[in-house]
Write an enzyme that holds these catalytic residues in place. Structure first.
Site, mmCIF file in Angstrom:
data_model
loop_
_atom_site.group_PDB
_atom_site.id
_atom_site.type_symbol
_atom_site.label_atom_id
_atom_site.label_comp_id
_atom_site.label_asym_id
_atom_site.label_seq_id
_atom_site.Cartn_x
_atom_site.Cartn_y
_atom_site.Cartn_z
ATOM 1 N N HIS A 22 3.223 10.900 2.364
ATOM 2 C CA HIS A 22 2.787 11.908 1.388
ATOM 3 C C HIS A 22 3.633 13.178 1.420
ATOM 4 O O HIS A 22 3.867 13.790 0.379
ATOM 5 C CB HIS A 22 1.321 12.257 1.639
ATOM 6 C CG HIS A 22 0.423 11.061 1.549
ATOM 7 N ND1 HIS A 22 0.303 10.306 0.404
ATOM 8 C CD2 HIS A 22 -0.382 10.479 2.464
ATOM 9 C CE1 HIS A 22 -0.547 9.313 0.621
ATOM 10 N NE2 HIS A 22 -0.979 9.393 1.868
ATOM 11 N N HIS A 44 0.824 -1.205 0.000
ATOM 12 C CA HIS A 44 0.000 0.000 0.000
ATOM 13 C C HIS A 44 0.866 1.267 0.000
ATOM 14 O O HIS A 44 0.482 2.281 -0.600
ATOM 15 C CB HIS A 44 -0.988 0.031 1.169
ATOM 16 C CG HIS A 44 -1.943 1.170 1.034
ATOM 17 N ND1 HIS A 44 -3.059 1.114 0.231
ATOM 18 C CD2 HIS A 44 -1.893 2.431 1.521
ATOM 19 C CE1 HIS A 44 -3.650 2.284 0.230
ATOM 20 N NE2 HIS A 44 -2.976 3.116 1.009
#
Ligand SMILES: [Zn+2]
Length: 282
Positions: free
Chosen positions: A260, A233
């Site tokens: 991120h 993931h």
């Protein structure tokens, strides 16, 4: 040739953070449009899906144009990149796409069903020609010159036996993405959920869309699709965030404990110096 959808896709579902039901339309777009999010609940405001529009990276990637935002775009962006789509409008009546299964395959399957259409137009890849590195705390990312597109990730959650240390390497092709990466679900920690909910986050998180870790155990282990689903993931997230480069990235991505924020930082570092990359007609 550039690729867009052959026909419109409509899909509703719960937004991960907002918790509300959002209706998403994926619309074919003219060559040269790129990937653009459109908020039809606030007058059709448009936000290009590009690295320099990233406004927030704490729990998902948020892009913004003025005060119009679109959040948790990374799983959908990964599916768009995996399907090799160049031009697309993502029309939403809320602040995020529906989270669906918490993976990218839910979107990828819809795109496959709709099919793609090729249109004449120039398509440029971004070829990394000099190593670019960023470090934020103990998170690190390197983009290295490579003949193709590759992803490697080292993840370390030694504080929980449910995850531990995991590593994964993949060559980015449509087939490898669909089989190895797209089905990997997002994950979250039960002890963080209350605090997140109070901040207005993860209100739509459930055992149907998130692998839930409680101490050293996974609460919904029967839902897991791979033993090393967590690191897969993380590569899914990286593919989605790298799709904000604005074209296919020809590079080897190496991530260590990154997320991120570092994904966005490495793209900003890449594009800050034009000698780091070359644009290549595909
Ligand atoms: Zn994710």
């Amino acid at each position: 040739m550039r690729r867009t959808l052959a026909r419109e896709i409509a899909k509703s579902g719960t937004a991960l953070h907002a918790g509300a039901v959002v209706d998403m339309r994926l619309l074919p777009a003219e060559p040269g449009t790129g990937i653009v999010f459109r908020r039809r609940d606030i007058g059709g405001r448009e936000i290009p899906a590009l690295y320099d529009r990233v406004a927030e990276t704490r729990l998902g990637t948020v892009i913004a144009e003025g005060d119009a935002t679109a959040g948790v775009i990374e799983h959908l962006m990964a599916a768009i990149a995996g399907a090799q789509i160049d031009d697309l409008i993502v029309s939403l009546d809320g602040p995020e796409p529906p989270i669906l299964d918490g993976d990218a395959f839910s979107y990828f399957r819809l795109i496959e069903e709709a099919g793609l259409r090729e249109r004449p137009g120039s398509r440029k890849a971004i070829k990394v020609v000099r190593p670019v590195e960023v470090a934020i705390g103990d998170a690190q990312i390197r983009l290295l010159p490579s003949h193709g597109s590759e992803y490697h990730f080292d993840l370390d959650y030694s504080n929980t036996k449910a995850i531990g240390k995991q590593s994964y390497t993949m060559t980015f092709t449509r087939e490898n993405f669909a089989r190895e990466i797209a089905p990997a679900r997002t994950f979250g920690f039960v002890h963080e959920l209350d605090a997140l909910n109070k901040m207005g986050l993860a209100r739509g998180a459930s055992l149907a869309n998130t692998i839930a870790i409680d101490g050293d155990t996974v609460m919904n282990k029967d839902m897991m699709r791979f033993a090393d689903e967590f690191v897969r993931h993380k590569i899914l997230d990286a593919i989605g965030d790298m799709a904000l480069a604005g074209g296919p990235l020809v590079a080897r991505f190496e991530g260590m404990k990154s997320g991120h924020a570092a994904n966005n930082a490495v793209l900003r570092a890449l594009f800050a110096d034009s000698s780091n990359y070359q644009l290549m007609e595909i």
